[in-house]
Design a protein around this motif. Structure first.
Motif, PDB file in Angstrom:
ATOM      1  N   GLY A   1      -9.434  -7.896   0.932  1.00  8.36           N
ATOM      2  CA  GLY A   1      -8.109  -8.050   0.626  1.00  8.36           C
ATOM      3  C   GLY A   1      -7.651  -9.593   0.459  1.00  8.36           C
ATOM      4  O   GLY A   1      -7.005  -9.918  -0.488  1.00  8.36           O
TER       5      GLY A   1
ATOM      6  N   TRP B   1      -5.533  -5.186 -12.974  1.00 11.33           N
ATOM      7  CA  TRP B   1      -5.965  -4.034 -12.228  1.00 11.33           C
ATOM      8  C   TRP B   1      -5.397  -2.893 -13.200  1.00 11.33           C
ATOM      9  O   TRP B   1      -5.835  -1.799 -12.630  1.00 11.33           O
ATOM     10  CB  TRP B   1      -4.966  -3.848 -10.701  1.00 11.33           C
TER      11      TRP B   1
ATOM     12  N   LYS C   1      -8.012   1.296  10.241  1.00 17.49           N
ATOM     13  CA  LYS C   1      -7.743   2.071   9.130  1.00 17.49           C
ATOM     14  C   LYS C   1      -8.032   3.455   9.064  1.00 17.49           C
ATOM     15  O   LYS C   1      -7.673   4.112   8.089  1.00 17.49           O
ATOM     16  CB  LYS C   1      -8.400   1.559   8.080  1.00 17.49           C
TER      17      LYS C   1
ATOM     18  N   TYR D   1     -18.752  -1.457  -2.259  1.00 22.68           N
ATOM     19  CA  TYR D   1     -17.162  -1.225  -2.861  1.00 22.68           C
ATOM     20  C   TYR D   1     -17.075  -2.871  -3.332  1.00 22.68           C
ATOM     21  O   TYR D   1     -17.351  -3.817  -2.448  1.00 22.68           O
ATOM     22  CB  TYR D   1     -16.157  -1.135  -1.887  1.00 22.68           C
TER      23      TYR D   1
ATOM     24  N   ALA E   1     -13.475  -0.952  -7.220  1.00 21.91           N
ATOM     25  CA  ALA E   1     -12.145  -0.584  -6.941  1.00 21.91           C
ATOM     26  C   ALA E   1     -11.205  -0.774  -8.271  1.00 21.91           C
ATOM     27  O   ALA E   1     -10.453   0.266  -8.399  1.00 21.91           O
ATOM     28  CB  ALA E   1     -11.606  -2.230  -6.566  1.00 21.91           C
TER      29      ALA E   1
ATOM     30  N   GLY F   1      -1.725  -4.647   2.571  1.00 19.12           N
ATOM     31  CA  GLY F   1      -2.352  -3.470   1.898  1.00 19.12           C
ATOM     32  C   GLY F   1      -1.960  -4.070   0.411  1.00 19.12           C
ATOM     33  O   GLY F   1      -0.736  -4.277   0.228  1.00 19.12           O
ATOM     34  N   THR F   2      -2.940  -3.922  -0.374  1.00 19.14           N
ATOM     35  CA  THR F   2      -2.725  -4.166  -1.850  1.00 19.14           C
ATOM     36  C   THR F   2      -3.363  -3.196  -2.719  1.00 19.14           C
ATOM     37  O   THR F   2      -2.800  -2.758  -3.951  1.00 19.14           O
ATOM     38  CB  THR F   2      -2.982  -5.439  -2.500  1.00 19.14           C
ATOM     39  N   SER F   3      -4.264  -2.108  -2.316  1.00 18.53           N
ATOM     40  CA  SER F   3      -4.849  -1.341  -3.083  1.00 18.53           C
ATOM     41  C   SER F   3      -3.946  -0.305  -3.574  1.00 18.53           C
ATOM     42  O   SER F   3      -4.083   0.104  -4.835  1.00 18.53           O
ATOM     43  CB  SER F   3      -6.197  -0.810  -2.354  1.00 18.53           C
TER      44      SER F   3
ATOM     45  N   LYS G   1      -2.128  -1.253  -6.678  1.00 18.04           N
ATOM     46  CA  LYS G   1      -2.969  -1.244  -7.977  1.00 18.04           C
ATOM     47  C   LYS G   1      -2.925  -0.006  -8.477  1.00 18.04           C
ATOM     48  O   LYS G   1      -2.987   0.318  -9.673  1.00 18.04           O
ATOM     49  CB  LYS G   1      -4.416  -1.514  -7.603  1.00 18.04           C
TER      50      LYS G   1
END
Ligand code: PLP
Length: 854
Positions: free
Chosen positions: A130, A419, A514, A578, A583, A605-607, A610
């Motif tokens: 991240g 993304w 997580k 990963y 991703a 958190g950024t996923s 996306k």
């Protein structure tokens, strides 16, 4: 015999004729990685080689036979494509930017962004997760916006490890070498062609580094490399691995990043006025900036500190102290004793810069504390994380109410074009035009998503899900081959997953907080959800655990073992290794992105962002960015943001809530189809999600905020302090010395307010305060009322500051200050008064120990 001494080394480069030269130019600018036409160009060159090189055009150009390359010149279609991309790149590099339009007058701004890792593309393995992806996306948006910025980092020989799993699902790590000559890297050389050298001498270590450049659109990224023949073997290892090695290695890497980084820029004649530390790793840069100003201007440490602090920015990314580098004092003694001699600081004064309580001999040296003390602006990475950070670091500003700490928040984002899938991009261009590309923060543009026919956006969703399923099957086959599966077993990989089925993705670092296995607490219940005949569900997992994190590896093993059970074999897949490629496929293809951190451990958190750009929906604990993103109609929240003391109980409650949501809301909504097979309500939610999240959670919005709230104000403050031979900085240092020196005579003697038990709303409460100032003048302090509604613990929340003006001069250095507090809301109020130093030009000056509450 040492053959290495006899070796003559040279580099072979592809020889491209003039017509093909643009290929090289494009390959060496990572801009290509977010331009669909440029990507298509390289794919067209040789699709197999494209895949075999992990999408690395520089390596491809090196491998392709000269004859193959030359024959391209006869291919008119290819040449037209090449010319189009080349022109596009040229236009991109010179187009008028957001920055030029907004900040023409601040053209002298020069920002340097320091980070331990940068995630720009899967072929450039100098990132782990991240933090690095955020840094990479930051540079890309800075380039798009035309911000004058350069990146600074380290060039690792091995980068982060690649992951594969053994038969039991236990993580194995391999460290492939980065071959610099087959990557988009340019060794920076001086006019005589000699590589620039950065020299560092710290404690027993004395080494040099070279500087490599990666071009990221308009932004250069400079990466330092100590793997030089003239260095000692142990020094060559400093840039060997990202987050590898022990604490000592970490310190050397941080010396190289912060101090070496500033020296590298100087060697290149880049003198930044604003330096941004992405996490505490880079905080040593503040010391080097002070040292340089002291040396050049012959000024004191405090004077140099005033001016450089104005130009430093610190972003913290972790909500736990354990996540931050602390070094024992012996290590600082070992490496820094000589370095700090030029500062004229005592050992304790120096060590105090890294301590919350400078007087505490036992406190270790904390990089975040150093950064907070030497940066003019500091921020966390989401609103919630800002709050958590203020509470974490409140001891640094003991006299300030938490909400007033100079530690704000700028919420993370993602680089849209990196993304978003090509299909989604074209769909948007068809219905929204191209404004969402030029100004992705404009809510009005995204509202037009409502106009896209349901059938079309659903078709795009279907098609990206199919691609994901294909990708997962291919990866699974490769994984099976690697562990020696039979041909029959490998063939079964084609039967796992189903392109029509509701697909959930979960991919992230396997840190225990997580909670990657939250969904696996009740396997029978999970079985009923996944294997429902009418409404099946499938899940794709991916993620690495840190090599030393046995607990994290154990979580991966558990998931893999569950996926091997007969009942889950077709419905749960773990994709190894990963990285940005995995991703991309996941965030573009999933219907639902699951995120189950233990609040408030996920700083941002950024996923999930996306996923939003690809019309996927978020199903997440209310933590990090999702607290700001969730609006009730644009995804799902697991729980209501509760924090529990008992972890086991919390896991129980939250996994129950997750199963409930899946059974009662998520799955039924997905399978509730109209006559045309389209899930109307699901599609509305997809649209609501894009409309509300896309304009907000991009790095364009984020970098604009950094520019407006940090870079530009820092730059302006730095300019003021620096002007006239550092006139104001010197004056400020002297002023502080005098005012702080006389501070022990300052006191609040009496506060008077016409308090009756109840005050009518809308009326004002007159307040007057008698203050003793000793030798200070009344315009050297600010006397303020701090008042507001009390919460149930009797603490002022969202309080307001009201400046009180001097109204009367009393005898012997005493003054009366007065003003009125305006009671605009009903409720139980409280008020306090305080005195703090105020500089006539620079305003309020807060420093611990120099604020008095009455
Ligand atoms: C986006 C991304 C991350 C960050 O994900 P989080 O949501 O912050 O957990 C990590 N690794 C890769 C490869 C990514 O692309």
């Amino acid at each position: 015999m040492d053959f290495s001494k006899l070796l003559h080394k040279f580099t072979v480069v592809p020889s491209l004729s003039d017509e093909l030269a643009p290929l090289q130019r494009i390959a060496y600018n990572l801009w290509w990685s977010w331009d669909p036409d440029a990507i298509a160009l390289f794919k067209r060159l040789d699709i197999d080689l494209w895949n075999a090189t992990r999408h690395n055009p520089v390596e491809m150009l090196g491998i392709l036979q000269q004859t193959t390359l030359e024959s391209l010149k006869q291919d008119e279609g290819f040449m037209a494509h090449l010319q189009m991309v080349d022109e596009k790149l040229t236009a991109y590099m010179s187009e008028k930017s957001w920055f030029q339009k907004e900040y023409n007058g601040d053209a002298e701004l020069k920002t340097a962004y320091f980070s331990m890792e940068f995630g720009l593309h899967e072929s450039l393995a100098v990132y782990s997760g991240g933090l690095g992806i955020l840094a990479g996306d930051h540079l890309k948006s800075a380039s798009d916006l035309g911000l004058p910025l350069v990146g600074v980092g380290l060039l690792y020989r091995q980068g982060y490890f690649r992951q594969y799993l053994n038969n039991e699902g236990w993580q194995q790590e391999i460290y492939p070498e980065n071959d610099f000559y087959n990557l988009p890297l340019i060794l920076e050389r001086d006019q005589l062609g000699r590589p620039f050298e950065v020299e560092l001498e710290f404690g027993p270590r004395h080494f040099k580094a070279h500087i490599w450049r990666v071009q990221v659109g308009r932004v250069p990224l400079y990466l330092l490399d100590t793997n030089l023949e003239e260095n000692n073997p142990e020094d060559r290892l400093i840039t060997s691995q990202l987050y590898g090695g022990n604490q000592e290695m970490r310190m050397l890497q941080e010396i190289l990043l912060g101090i070496g980084g500033v020296r590298a820029l100087r060697a290149l004649r880049i003198i930044p006025n604003v330096c941004h530390m992405n996490e505490g790793h880079a905080a040593f840069l503040a010391l080097e900036r002070i040292r340089l100003v002291m040396e050049k201007r012959k000024i004191s440490f405090n004077e140099a500190r005033e001016v450089t602090r104005a130009g430093n920015i610190f972003t913290t990314h972790t909500p736990v102290e354990a996540g931050i580098d602390h070094f024992p004092t012996e290590m600082l003694d070992k490496y820094f004793t000589k370095y700090i001699r030029s500062f004229n600081l005592s050992r304790d004064e120096f060590l105090g810069l890294g301590r919350q309580n400078p007087a505490d001999q036992y406190e270790s040296f904390c990089m975040a504390v150093l950064a907070l003390k030497l940066a003019g602006h500091a921020n966390g990475v989401s609103q919630l994380h800002g709050e958590v950070s203020r509470s974490m670091w409140k001891n640094l500003w003991p006299e300030l109410p938490e909400e007033q700490l100079p530690l704000s928040s700028i919420t993370n984002g993602v680089h849209t074009r990196t993304w978003m899938s090509g299909q989604m991009g074209s769909l948007l261009v068809r219905y929204l035009g191209t404004r969402w590309l030029d100004d992705p923060t404009d809510h009005n543009v995204w509202r037009r998503i409502g106009k896209i026919p349901d059938a079309e956006i659903w078709r795009t969703r279907q098609s990206t899900r199919e691609r994901l399923v294909d990708f997962a099957r291919c990866r699974l086959k490769e994984q099976l081959k690697k562990v020696g599966a039979t041909a029959k077993e490998i063939a079964t990989a084609d039967e796992v997953l189903d392109p029509e089925v509701l697909t959930i993705g979960f991919a992230r670092r396997f840190a225990t907080y997580k909670r990657g296995t939250l969904l696996m607490r009740d396997l029978d219940r999970l079985d009923r959800i996944l294997n429902n005949t009418d409404r099946p569900v499938q899940i794709i997992f991916a993620g690495k655990a840190h090599p030393h994190d046995t607990e994290g590896k154990e979580l991966i093993r558990q998931i893999v073992q569950v996926s091997h059970q007969e009942r889950f074999r077709h419905r749960i897949v773990f994709i190894e290794d990963y990285d940005m490629e995995v991703a991309r496929h996941l965030v573009q293809g999933v219907d639902v992105w699951l995120n189950t951190p233990r609040r408030p451990m996920e700083a941002s958190g950024t996923s999930g962002m996306k996923v939003a750009f690809n019309a996927g929906l978020n199903l997440s604990i209310l933590d990090g960015w999702w607290c700001e993103g969730y609006q009730g109609n644009n995804g799902w929240a697991i729980g209501k943001g509760e924090v529990y003391a008992d972890l086991e109980y919390q896991n129980q409650v939250e996994s129950g809530a997750l199963y409930d949501l899946l059974e009662k809301e998520v799955v039924p909504l997905y399978y509730q189809r109209g006559g045309d097979g389209i899930p109307r309500d699901w599609v509305s939610m997809m649209k609501a999600s894009m409309q509300s999240l896309c304009p907000v959670f991009s790095t364009d919005r984020m970098v604009e905020e950094y520019a407006q709230l940090s870079y530009i104000p820092s730059y302006r403050q730095w300019t003021r302090l620096e002007a006239n031979d550092l006139g104001l900085a010197k004056e400020l240092a002297a002023w502080k010395k005098r005012v702080f020196g006389g501070w022990n005579q300052v006191g609040i003697e009496a506060t008077e307010a016409k308090l009756s038990d109840s005050v009518a709303v809308g009326s004002s409460l007159p307040v007057s305060v008698t203050v003793r100032l000793g030798g200070l003048k009344p315009d050297e302090v600010a006397v303020e009322g701090y008042f507001g509604v009390l919460d149930n613990q009797g603490v002022i929340r969202g309080g307001e500051i009201v400046p009180l003006a001097v109204t009367e001069t009393l005898e012997s250095g005493r003054y009366r200050f007065a003003g009125e507090l305006e009671c605009r809301f009903c409720g139980r109020y409280g008020f306090m008064v305080r005195v703090m130093p105020r500089h006539t030009e620079l305003g309020l000056i807060y420093e611990p120990g120099y604020l008095i509450w009455g």
